[in-house]
Design a protein around this motif. Sequence first.
Motif, PDB file in Angstrom:
ATOM      1  N   VAL A  72      26.453  -3.462  36.113  1.00 21.44           N
ATOM      2  CA  VAL A  72      26.593  -5.244  35.310  1.00 21.44           C
ATOM      3  C   VAL A  72      26.839  -4.721  33.499  1.00 21.44           C
ATOM      4  N   GLU A  73      27.161  -5.155  32.894  1.00 25.32           N
ATOM      5  CA  GLU A  73      27.269  -5.103  31.354  1.00 25.32           C
ATOM      6  C   GLU A  73      26.025  -5.866  30.520  1.00 25.32           C
ATOM      7  N   LEU A  74      25.456  -5.480  29.717  1.00 25.22           N
ATOM      8  CA  LEU A  74      24.575  -6.024  29.123  1.00 25.22           C
ATOM      9  C   LEU A  74      24.549  -7.105  29.476  1.00 25.22           C
ATOM     10  N   ALA A  75      25.194  -7.917  28.253  1.00 23.08           N
ATOM     11  CA  ALA A  75      25.731  -9.324  28.705  1.00 23.08           C
ATOM     12  C   ALA A  75      24.944 -10.356  29.819  1.00 23.08           C
ATOM     13  N   GLU A  76      25.540  -9.297  30.185  1.00 17.64           N
ATOM     14  CA  GLU A  76      24.758 -10.139  31.827  1.00 17.64           C
ATOM     15  C   GLU A  76      24.647 -10.430  31.714  1.00 17.64           C
ATOM     16  N   ALA A  77      23.473  -9.040  31.995  1.00 16.66           N
ATOM     17  CA  ALA A  77      22.269  -8.100  32.557  1.00 16.66           C
ATOM     18  C   ALA A  77      20.886  -9.527  32.471  1.00 16.66           C
ATOM     19  N   LEU A  78      21.153  -9.632  30.418  1.00 16.28           N
ATOM     20  CA  LEU A  78      20.356 -10.476  30.078  1.00 16.28           C
ATOM     21  C   LEU A  78      20.987 -11.906  30.282  1.00 16.28           C
ATOM     22  N   ALA A  79      21.771 -12.185  30.947  1.00 14.80           N
ATOM     23  CA  ALA A  79      21.454 -13.816  31.257  1.00 14.80           C
ATOM     24  C   ALA A  79      21.766 -14.422  32.799  1.00 14.80           C
ATOM     25  N   LEU A  80      20.866 -13.133  33.275  1.00 15.66           N
ATOM     26  CA  LEU A  80      20.425 -13.608  34.523  1.00 15.66           C
ATOM     27  C   LEU A  80      19.803 -14.537  34.276  1.00 15.66           C
ATOM     28  N   GLY A  81      19.214 -15.323  35.830  1.00 12.26           N
ATOM     29  CA  GLY A  81      17.918 -16.358  35.824  1.00 12.26           C
ATOM     30  C   GLY A  81      16.309 -15.267  35.461  1.00 12.26           C
ATOM     31  N   SER A  82      15.359 -16.126  35.189  1.00  8.51           N
ATOM     32  CA  SER A  82      14.192 -16.231  35.216  1.00  8.51           C
ATOM     33  C   SER A  82      13.835 -15.046  36.650  1.00  8.51           C
ATOM     34  N   GLY A  83      14.943 -15.378  37.997  1.00 10.38           N
ATOM     35  CA  GLY A  83      14.383 -14.174  38.959  1.00 10.38           C
ATOM     36  C   GLY A  83      13.925 -13.110  39.000  1.00 10.38           C
ATOM     37  N   TRP A  84      15.111 -12.614  37.810  1.00  7.15           N
ATOM     38  CA  TRP A  84      15.174 -11.296  37.553  1.00  7.15           C
ATOM     39  C   TRP A  84      13.532 -10.177  36.768  1.00  7.15           C
ATOM     40  N   ARG A  85      13.994  -9.207  36.914  1.00 10.55           N
ATOM     41  CA  ARG A  85      12.881  -8.165  35.435  1.00 10.55           C
ATOM     42  C   ARG A  85      14.081  -7.744  35.989  1.00 10.55           C
ATOM     43  N   HIS A  86      13.073  -7.470  34.144  1.00  8.45           N
ATOM     44  CA  HIS A  86      14.176  -5.847  33.794  1.00  8.45           C
ATOM     45  C   HIS A  86      13.047  -4.749  33.585  1.00  8.45           C
ATOM     46  N   ALA A  87      13.560  -3.676  33.616  1.00 14.68           N
ATOM     47  CA  ALA A  87      13.226  -2.671  33.175  1.00 14.68           C
ATOM     48  C   ALA A  87      14.140  -1.455  32.076  1.00 14.68           C
ATOM     49  N   CYS A  88      13.077  -1.036  31.620  1.00 14.00           N
ATOM     50  CA  CYS A  88      14.326  -0.063  30.451  1.00 14.00           C
ATOM     51  C   CYS A  88      13.792   1.342  30.290  1.00 14.00           C
ATOM     52  N   HIS A  89      14.158   2.289  30.713  1.00 15.91           N
ATOM     53  CA  HIS A  89      13.606   4.042  31.312  1.00 15.91           C
ATOM     54  C   HIS A  89      14.905   4.884  29.903  1.00 15.91           C
ATOM     55  N   ALA A  90      14.404   5.464  28.668  1.00 18.21           N
ATOM     56  CA  ALA A  90      15.238   6.443  28.327  1.00 18.21           C
ATOM     57  C   ALA A  90      14.721   7.738  28.509  1.00 18.21           C
ATOM     58  N   LEU A  91      16.068   8.486  27.772  1.00 22.49           N
ATOM     59  CA  LEU A  91      16.545  10.010  28.227  1.00 22.49           C
ATOM     60  C   LEU A  91      16.307  10.060  26.784  1.00 22.49           C
ATOM     61  N   LEU A  92      15.146  11.242  26.613  1.00 23.28           N
ATOM     62  CA  LEU A  92      14.981  11.325  25.357  1.00 23.28           C
ATOM     63  C   LEU A  92      15.492  13.376  25.392  1.00 23.28           C
ATOM     64  N   TYR A  93      16.133  13.404  23.471  1.00 24.46           N
ATOM     65  CA  TYR A  93      16.765  15.007  24.047  1.00 24.46           C
ATOM     66  C   TYR A  93      17.252  15.491  22.291  1.00 24.46           C
ATOM     67  N   ALA A  94      17.177  16.665  22.155  1.00 26.66           N
ATOM     68  CA  ALA A  94      16.934  18.012  21.068  1.00 26.66           C
ATOM     69  C   ALA A  94      18.083  18.805  21.095  1.00 26.66           C
ATOM     70  N   PRO A  95      18.784  19.327  20.811  1.00 16.44           N
ATOM     71  CA  PRO A  95      18.918  20.344  20.528  1.00 16.44           C
ATOM     72  C   PRO A  95      17.716  21.252  20.919  1.00 16.44           C
ATOM     73  N   ASP A  96      18.496  22.584  21.040  1.00 19.32           N
ATOM     74  CA  ASP A  96      16.993  23.901  21.301  1.00 19.32           C
ATOM     75  C   ASP A  96      18.256  24.975  21.435  1.00 19.32           C
ATOM     76  N   PRO A  97      17.854  25.670  20.540  1.00 22.35           N
ATOM     77  CA  PRO A  97      18.905  27.055  20.076  1.00 22.35           C
ATOM     78  C   PRO A  97      18.015  28.278  21.220  1.00 22.35           C
ATOM     79  N   GLY A  98      16.661  27.554  22.069  1.00 27.46           N
ATOM     80  CA  GLY A  98      16.646  28.327  22.840  1.00 27.46           C
ATOM     81  C   GLY A  98      17.018  29.719  23.428  1.00 27.46           C
ATOM     82  N   MET A  99      16.829  30.827  23.780  1.00 25.23           N
ATOM     83  CA  MET A  99      17.695  31.948  25.329  1.00 25.23           C
ATOM     84  C   MET A  99      16.618  31.964  25.770  1.00 25.23           C
ATOM     85  N   LEU A 100      16.977  31.492  26.661  1.00 26.33           N
ATOM     86  CA  LEU A 100      15.931  32.290  28.297  1.00 26.33           C
ATOM     87  C   LEU A 100      16.556  33.340  28.775  1.00 26.33           C
TER      88      LEU A 100
END
Length: 195
Positions: free
Chosen positions: A7-35
């Motif tokens: 769903v679009e963010l605006a549509e999600a934010l317009a959902l009624g009070s019966g809805w709960r919102h969960a937020c999650h984040a992918l954290l990443y960084a450039p890594d010059p390492g070699m396996l």
Amino acid sequence: MAEGHKVELAEALALGSGWRHACHALLYAPDPGMLFGRIPLRYAVLMQMRFDGRLGFPGGFVDAQDSSLEDGLNRELREELGEAVSAFRVERTDYRSSHAGARPRVVAHFYVKRLTLKQLEAVEAGAPQAKDHGLEVLGLVRVPLYTLRDGVGGLPAFLENSFIGAAREQLLEALQDLGLLESGSFSSLKTPAHH
């Protein structure tokens, strides 16, 4: 969340009070390492082992005390990852997508935040002191972004794990959209072998 749909963010934010919102984040960084001195790591991407034995991204439910989705997400990140996350803030500009589930009336919002490798390593080092470590969060893992010569080891094997909700799809979309995978490796990963 398996039966959820985007769903679009605006549509999600317009959902009624019966809805709960969960937020999650992918954290990443450039890594010059070699396996093994020959396989470039390219990026460090964090996920976590959850209390239920599934892989997911750090975050959680937004509470009434939170003034915005991002305030709730940043609060959850501090609880799950510790004080090192105070060095940065996930903002609306880091927003990627929303998925709404028919049951249990939850909208999952997904964010992606680029850090420096030093910031990401500080998060990893401080996570065991976080409030929720050993409770909601059993540990952090880095996603292997390479495929070994056998064609299975690395990311293909990692994707065989059990993921919560839309986390697997969010991971693959983010890796593709951000160009974090080597060219040509995405098409072979799109469909799970047996899920």
